[in-house]
Design a protein around this motif. Structure first.
Motif, mmCIF file in Angstrom:
data_model
loop_
_atom_site.group_PDB
_atom_site.id
_atom_site.type_symbol
_atom_site.label_atom_id
_atom_site.label_comp_id
_atom_site.label_asym_id
_atom_site.label_seq_id
_atom_site.Cartn_x
_atom_site.Cartn_y
_atom_site.Cartn_z
ATOM 1 N N PRO A 169 0.801 -1.231 0.000
ATOM 2 C CA PRO A 169 0.000 0.000 0.000
ATOM 3 C C PRO A 169 0.833 1.280 0.000
ATOM 4 C CG PRO A 169 -0.948 -1.583 1.516
ATOM 5 C CD PRO A 169 0.379 -2.149 1.073
ATOM 6 N N ARG A 204 -7.476 6.601 3.304
ATOM 7 C CA ARG A 204 -8.100 5.289 3.138
ATOM 8 C C ARG A 204 -7.042 4.181 3.015
ATOM 9 N NH1 ARG A 204 -12.567 3.740 -1.552
ATOM 10 N NH2 ARG A 204 -13.307 1.849 -0.511
ATOM 11 N N ILE A 205 -5.946 4.491 2.309
ATOM 12 C CA ILE A 205 -4.860 3.506 2.173
ATOM 13 C C ILE A 205 -4.189 3.256 3.525
ATOM 14 C CG2 ILE A 205 -2.575 3.095 1.161
ATOM 15 C CD1 ILE A 205 -3.567 4.485 -1.390
ATOM 16 N N LEU A 208 -6.356 0.924 5.395
ATOM 17 C CA LEU A 208 -6.213 -0.412 4.807
ATOM 18 C C LEU A 208 -4.942 -1.084 5.322
ATOM 19 C CD1 LEU A 208 -6.883 -2.551 2.475
ATOM 20 C CD2 LEU A 208 -5.313 -1.185 1.079
ATOM 21 N N ASP A 311 -13.210 1.584 -5.715
ATOM 22 C CA ASP A 311 -13.137 0.680 -4.555
ATOM 23 C C ASP A 311 -12.317 -0.579 -4.829
ATOM 24 O OD1 ASP A 311 -14.729 2.352 -3.010
ATOM 25 O OD2 ASP A 311 -16.586 1.398 -3.667
ATOM 26 N N PHE A 314 -9.019 -1.502 -2.843
ATOM 27 C CA PHE A 314 -9.226 -1.875 -1.440
ATOM 28 C C PHE A 314 -9.815 -3.286 -1.326
ATOM 29 C CE2 PHE A 314 -9.056 2.625 -1.932
ATOM 30 C CZ PHE A 314 -8.146 2.982 -0.947
ATOM 31 N N GLU A 318 -7.822 -6.342 0.560
ATOM 32 C CA GLU A 318 -8.534 -7.019 1.661
ATOM 33 C C GLU A 318 -8.772 -8.493 1.314
ATOM 34 O OE1 GLU A 318 -9.138 -6.183 4.629
ATOM 35 O OE2 GLU A 318 -9.397 -4.013 4.791
#
Length: 332
Positions: A169, A204-205, A208, A311, A314, A318
């Protein structure tokens, strides 16, 4: 021609006069997801490698060629991954801005490993202290080359670095910064939006990254085997233990000797899972699993099964964490 002239004008700062977003083309889904995140509210980038196709084996379609000819900006990882783009990009002329993201400042780049069995993982966690989330399994351990099939050497001709950069990431953040800077220059009228989108993407990263570190923590010491050697960046970031790969290059099938050595590696190391990929032949996984207690799972490093969009990156990351946890957490 008009589109090309418009693109050129935008790069020389005349973009503020145009309400239209630049026409952006992106090679593969994980990078497209980052570009789409930064362009939200401004425009939508188009994608070349759609659906379950793989950049390793992709053939250009006429619609891809048309999109490239019309593009103001083209983002791709680099010639070592998307070799199919080399000739089309050469024929574009001078109008489009072509951005090779493996040149982005701040990237962690790892060298290819040779062979099917990565002996580095037998040495313990040498680099653990300096790494934020665990062992630093850098790409400079190359003593497992006995399992290499000579036919696969061509995979390394394009360059010495593993090109699956987005699987760390922090590399995604470095590439996102380069993407945003390119869009700013091309489209000054939307600078504020690009900058705020980048800020939101980075946050957001970071979330994550924290989530993935926690997810794989319980299974970090369990060795596993992957279909092709695409996961070094994930290993390097989170300290998981890939014991080897069935093939170095997905477009070249491994020979009997390679399969035999990987089979032995699974038995000797007690590798608990062998992971296939949705784009490639799963029968090879069954061959190396035969006669061992190891389980099988699926990893999708290029997001072949996911819907393109902001999205996707991500979901991709995940899903890797979840697949590792699901298989390794219940194995052995």
């Amino acid at each position: 021609m008009a589109a090309g002239l418009l693109g050129t004008a935008m790069f020389f700062g005349a973009g503020a006069a145009h309400a239209e977003a630049p026409k952006v083309v992106v090679s593969i889904k994980p990078i497209h997801s980052l570009v789409a995140s930064i362009m939200q509210g401004v425009g939508e980038p188009s994608l070349i490698v759609e659906g379950a196709a793989s950049p390793h084996t992709y053939s250009m379609k006429p619609s891809n060629a048309a999109a490239l000819q019309d593009a103001d900006i083209v983002f791709f990882v680099g010639h070592g991954l998307e070799a199919f783009l080399e000739k089309p990009l050469e024929s574009l002329g001078g109008d489009a801005k072509i951005v090779e993201l493996d040149d982005a400042p701040g990237l962690t780049k790892l060298k290819f490993r040779e062979g099917g069995a990565f002996e580095a993982h037998d040495h313990g966690h040498e680099g653990e202290e300096g790494h934020p989330h665990g062992a630093d399994h850098g790409g400079d351990h190359q003593d497992g080359e006995a399992g290499a099939d000579h036919a696969e050497a061509h995979h390394h001709d394009e360059g010495e670095f593993d090109m699956h950069l987005w699987l760390d990431p922090m590399n995604a953040k470095a590439m996102a910064k380069e993407i945003e800077a390119t869009l700013e220059k091309a489209d000054p009228a939307n600078v504020a939006r690009y900058r705020s989108n980048l800020e939101a993407l980075n946050a957001r990263i970071d979330a994550l990254d924290t989530s993935l570190a926690a997810k794989v923590e319980p299974i970090k010491d369990k060795p596993f085997v992957v279909f092709h050697d695409a996961y070094q960046y994930f290993e390097h970031r989170y300290g998981v233990k890939v014991a080897g790969s069935i093939t170095v290059s997905p477009e070249t099938l491994p020979g009997a000797e390679r399969l035999s050595q990987i089979h032995e590696k699974i038995k000797s190391l007690g590798a608990t899972c062998v992971f296939s990929e949705p784009q490639f032949e799963p029968k090879l996984v069954n061959v190396v699993l035969e006669g061992t207690p190891a389980k099988s799972g699926v990893l999708d490093p290029e997001a072949g099964t996911l819907e393109a969009g902001p999205d996707l990156y991500f979901q991709l990351m995940e899903n890797i964490g979840t697949s590792l946890n699901d298989c390794l957490g219940t194995a052995g």
